[in-house]
Design an enzyme around this catalytic site. Structure first.
Site, mmCIF file in Angstrom:
data_model
loop_
_atom_site.group_PDB
_atom_site.id
_atom_site.type_symbol
_atom_site.label_atom_id
_atom_site.label_comp_id
_atom_site.label_asym_id
_atom_site.label_seq_id
_atom_site.Cartn_x
_atom_site.Cartn_y
_atom_site.Cartn_z
ATOM 1 N N LYS A 91 8.302 10.480 -9.529
ATOM 2 C CA LYS A 91 8.289 9.729 -8.270
ATOM 3 C C LYS A 91 7.165 8.698 -8.324
ATOM 4 O O LYS A 91 6.003 9.048 -8.517
ATOM 5 C CB LYS A 91 8.068 10.662 -7.081
ATOM 6 C CG LYS A 91 9.256 11.531 -6.722
ATOM 7 C CD LYS A 91 10.450 10.750 -6.187
ATOM 8 C CE LYS A 91 10.167 10.113 -4.849
ATOM 9 N NZ LYS A 91 10.155 11.059 -3.717
ATOM 10 N N HIS A 92 7.513 7.442 -8.196
ATOM 11 C CA HIS A 92 6.525 6.359 -8.158
ATOM 12 C C HIS A 92 5.599 6.385 -9.379
ATOM 13 O O HIS A 92 4.388 6.295 -9.263
ATOM 14 C CB HIS A 92 5.747 6.406 -6.855
ATOM 15 C CG HIS A 92 6.619 6.203 -5.651
ATOM 16 N ND1 HIS A 92 7.150 4.977 -5.319
ATOM 17 C CD2 HIS A 92 7.085 7.087 -4.731
ATOM 18 C CE1 HIS A 92 7.908 5.114 -4.231
ATOM 19 N NE2 HIS A 92 7.887 6.380 -3.859
ATOM 20 N N ASN B 251 -7.102 8.983 -10.485
ATOM 21 C CA ASN B 251 -7.536 10.271 -10.991
ATOM 22 C C ASN B 251 -6.399 11.282 -10.882
ATOM 23 O O ASN B 251 -5.696 11.287 -9.889
ATOM 24 C CB ASN B 251 -8.732 10.793 -10.207
ATOM 25 C CG ASN B 251 -10.023 10.042 -10.502
ATOM 26 O OD1 ASN B 251 -10.261 9.613 -11.632
ATOM 27 N ND2 ASN B 251 -10.863 9.899 -9.490
ATOM 28 N N HIS C 131 -3.202 4.022 -15.751
ATOM 29 C CA HIS C 131 -3.219 3.047 -14.660
ATOM 30 C C HIS C 131 -2.159 1.985 -14.916
ATOM 31 O O HIS C 131 -1.825 1.706 -16.047
ATOM 32 C CB HIS C 131 -4.589 2.364 -14.567
ATOM 33 C CG HIS C 131 -5.672 3.278 -14.060
ATOM 34 N ND1 HIS C 131 -5.772 3.678 -12.756
ATOM 35 C CD2 HIS C 131 -6.684 3.885 -14.735
ATOM 36 C CE1 HIS C 131 -6.828 4.467 -12.612
ATOM 37 N NE2 HIS C 131 -7.393 4.614 -13.787
#
Length: 398
Positions: free
Chosen positions: A71-72, A236, A398
């Site tokens: 998800k995402h 994180n 990231h």
């Protein structure tokens, strides 16, 4: 671009107003994925590619089929094939026996079944009939897998009126050695991460163990699954892992202790779904899987407010209705069930991370090490009789 194996027209970009979106091979060769059904958006494709890398690596490291519920661009749950306990079996309406890939996905989705609503499913092994049958019963946007057994595509093509996204990935594909990313007109190029994560990573790491006893064989395997999970989770990030499945994942928090707390709360909800009261809640047959999941979580969380039509349907069932768990019942249940391993994508900066983790049943912590307050972290593990493993690794995403 019809028939062009190096380019793929997407439904839209990150948002529908970003109408023109294209995926293109970065090295000029064929794309590693092909679309069998549906049309991917940018988020669909990012979820699929991130999830595929995760499950491929987990399966290689642990020698079992692996699944991720994405998800995402972060996993809501990850697992390898294994036993599906009675609660997960009842939640997903599984029979007495299920295949390895189906068990891996059931265990992965069971980590956080509320967050997995509308997920993109990644599977390390071909989709078989058991897995296709499970996918047909849950709300999901698509699946990526290396292949599909005979008859499976016919099942999947009926889902979402033919809009269910089905992607086949080339299992032999290896990405280029350099990664490129464009942000605000700035192009960033870096080496692809060459690190191999497997049980030998922990055995041969430059880190150390402290607190309690050395990690058990199962804790080592759980640590590997956790390390691979956080490697593909927005930082994180931390993962709580129990017997080859995540039971709580925290992603994208600016404060690591908030991440530990968030994932711990999810792990507690996973445990409390096994309490006899919510596990024994009675629901009418027509009620959907997701309505049942949401209703059980309402019993656990005992939140005020109106219940959905699916929740209210419980009152139509003869016999005692489900009753919310009170604080004492929750505390008593959590005190005696399901110790787990906590894996962090980088070092724990303060001992508060350990104190919070201990309150959520963690018996082994795996972290990078190197914090200025590392001695305080180790001392906290000693106080809580938690085994501490320092890997010397950082796995930011990231």
């Amino acid at each position: 671009m019809v028939g062009d194996p190096t380019r793929l027209r997407l439904k839209y970009g990150l948002n529908p107003q970003q109408r023109d979106a294209v995926a293109q091979s970065s090295d000029g060769g064929p794309l590693p994925v092909s679309v069998l059904y549906g049309t991917p958006s940018v988020v669909n494709l990012l979820d699929a590619l991130q999830g595929w890398q995760l499950v491929r690596e987990a399966s290689r490291a642990l020698g079992l089929p692996a699944a991720a519920s994405m998800k995402h661009v972060s996993p809501a749950g990850v697992a390898v094939a294994g036993e599906v306990d009675p609660v997960a079996r009842a939640t997903f309406r599984l029979g007495a026996e299920v295949s390895g890939p189906a068990s891996a996905y059931a265990r992965a989705r069971d980590c956080d079944p509320r967050s997995s609503y509308g997920d993109l499913v990644a599977l390390s092994h071909p989709v078989d009939r058991d897995t296709a049958s499970l996918l047909a019963r849950v709300v999901s946007d698509g699946v990526i897998a290396p292949d599909f057994e005979p008859g499976v595509l016919e099942v999947l093509s009926q889902k979402k009126r033919g809009a269910f996204l089905v992607l086949r990935v080339d299992p032999a594909y290896e990405p280029p050695a350099r990664q490129v990313r464009d942000v605000f007109g700035v192009r960033i190029t870096q080496d692809a991460d060459p690190l191999v994560l497997d049980p030998a990573t922990l055995a041969g790491s430059a880190g150390s163990t402290a607190g309690g006893t050395p990690p058990t064989r199962q804790q080592v395997r759980d640590a590997v699954l956790g390390l691979i999970t956080v490697r593909y989770t927005q930082s994180n990030s931390v993962a709580y892992v129990h017997e080859g499945r995540t039971i709580g994942i925290g992603a994208g928090q600016q404060s690591r202790v908030d991440c530990v707390r968030l994932a711990g709360e999810k792990a507690d909800r996973w445990r409390l779904r096994r309490h006899p009261l919510p596990a024994g809640a009675r629901f009418p047959g027509p009620m959907s899987i997701q309505d049942r999941v949401n209703s059980v979580l309402r019993l656990i969380e005992a939140e005020p407010g109106a219940w959905s039509a699916g929740d209210r349907a419980d009152s139509q069932v003869p016999g005692p209705p489900g009753t919310p768990l009170d604080t004492a019942e929750k505390s008593a249940w959590l005190a005696g069930h399901t110790p787990c391993t906590l894996v962090s994508d980088a070092y724990l900066p303060f001992r508060d991370n350990v104190d919070v983790a201990a309150g959520h049943g963690v018996r082994c912590i795996v972290e990078g090490g190197g914090s200025a307050r590392g001695e305080e972290v180790a001392a906290a593990c000693e106080e809580h009789s938690i085994t501490l493993v320092r890997t010397g690794l950082r796995l930011f995403c990231h």
